[in-house]
Design a protein around this motif. Sequence first.
Motif, mmCIF file in Angstrom:
data_model
loop_
_atom_site.group_PDB
_atom_site.id
_atom_site.type_symbol
_atom_site.label_atom_id
_atom_site.label_comp_id
_atom_site.label_asym_id
_atom_site.label_seq_id
_atom_site.Cartn_x
_atom_site.Cartn_y
_atom_site.Cartn_z
ATOM 1 N N ASP A 92 36.995 67.728 54.908
ATOM 2 C CA ASP A 92 36.762 68.867 54.033
ATOM 3 C C ASP A 92 38.005 69.292 53.260
ATOM 4 N N LEU A 93 39.166 68.766 53.635
ATOM 5 C CA LEU A 93 40.400 69.137 52.946
ATOM 6 C C LEU A 93 40.662 68.260 51.728
ATOM 7 N N ILE A 94 39.964 67.127 51.651
ATOM 8 C CA ILE A 94 40.191 66.157 50.584
ATOM 9 C C ILE A 94 39.005 66.162 49.623
ATOM 10 N N ALA A 95 39.280 66.262 48.344
ATOM 11 C CA ALA A 95 38.224 66.244 47.338
ATOM 12 C C ALA A 95 37.586 64.859 47.266
ATOM 13 N N GLN A 96 36.354 64.837 46.812
ATOM 14 C CA GLN A 96 35.603 63.581 46.740
ATOM 15 C C GLN A 96 36.308 62.553 45.860
ATOM 16 N N ASP A 97 36.931 63.001 44.775
ATOM 17 C CA ASP A 97 37.587 62.091 43.824
ATOM 18 C C ASP A 97 39.111 62.128 43.943
ATOM 19 N N CYS A 98 39.612 62.467 45.098
ATOM 20 C CA CYS A 98 41.056 62.576 45.307
ATOM 21 C C CYS A 98 41.758 61.229 45.102
ATOM 22 N N VAL A 99 42.988 61.301 44.612
ATOM 23 C CA VAL A 99 43.828 60.110 44.450
ATOM 24 C C VAL A 99 45.078 60.312 45.321
#
Length: 216
Positions: A92-99
């Motif tokens: 939940d801390l990482i966005a779906q499109d995180c790089v």
Amino acid sequence: MSFTASLISSLTSPSLVSLNHLPPSFFLQTKLVKPTSLTHSQLPGLSASYGPAAKAATANDVVPETAPRAASEVVSSFYAAINVHDLSSVTDLIAQDCVYEDLVFSSPFVGRKAILDFFGKFIESTSTDLQFVIDDISTEDSSAVGVSWHLEWKGKNFPFSKGCSFYRLEVIDGKRQIIYGRDCVEPAIKPGETVLAAIKGVTWLLQKFPQLADQF
């Protein structure tokens, strides 16, 4: 005899004036008012919100959502979850499109799934005796966080493990999440001034052959 009866008696005496000659406005008319009960809504100047119904309305009021967590708190929670090998909390801390860029690797990890797969392999290759320890973290910005850290093994400094990281965050669906991350880790081999010689050599090549820059 009361004062009122005495006054009427004196006024009606023959020496003064007859009652027949008094104007109608002289006599006060008395009207009986039947008492009634009033509700809160019928009382002027009082709001019905003070009644029992108001309590129900207050209980049904929509409670506003709490503000998203601070950016530094999200990043701190990220390190804490990795330390205890809790990938479910990291999700939940990482966005779906995180790089996510770890400069030890030649290419970044793109997307939540790829990032979780990487940290899953990292967790499998270590134990909870190896811990990230945050040395310093920025707290002023709500969308960007800088962190300096090192690794410890059972409370003792781990060799060649100093690093610094940068994170960018956004509020997505009411949650502040990491949308970009970059890790720079202390190199195991430290060439020292040899790096300056290498930079000088590359600079000379680019000055002589500018087209080489297109290969980077």
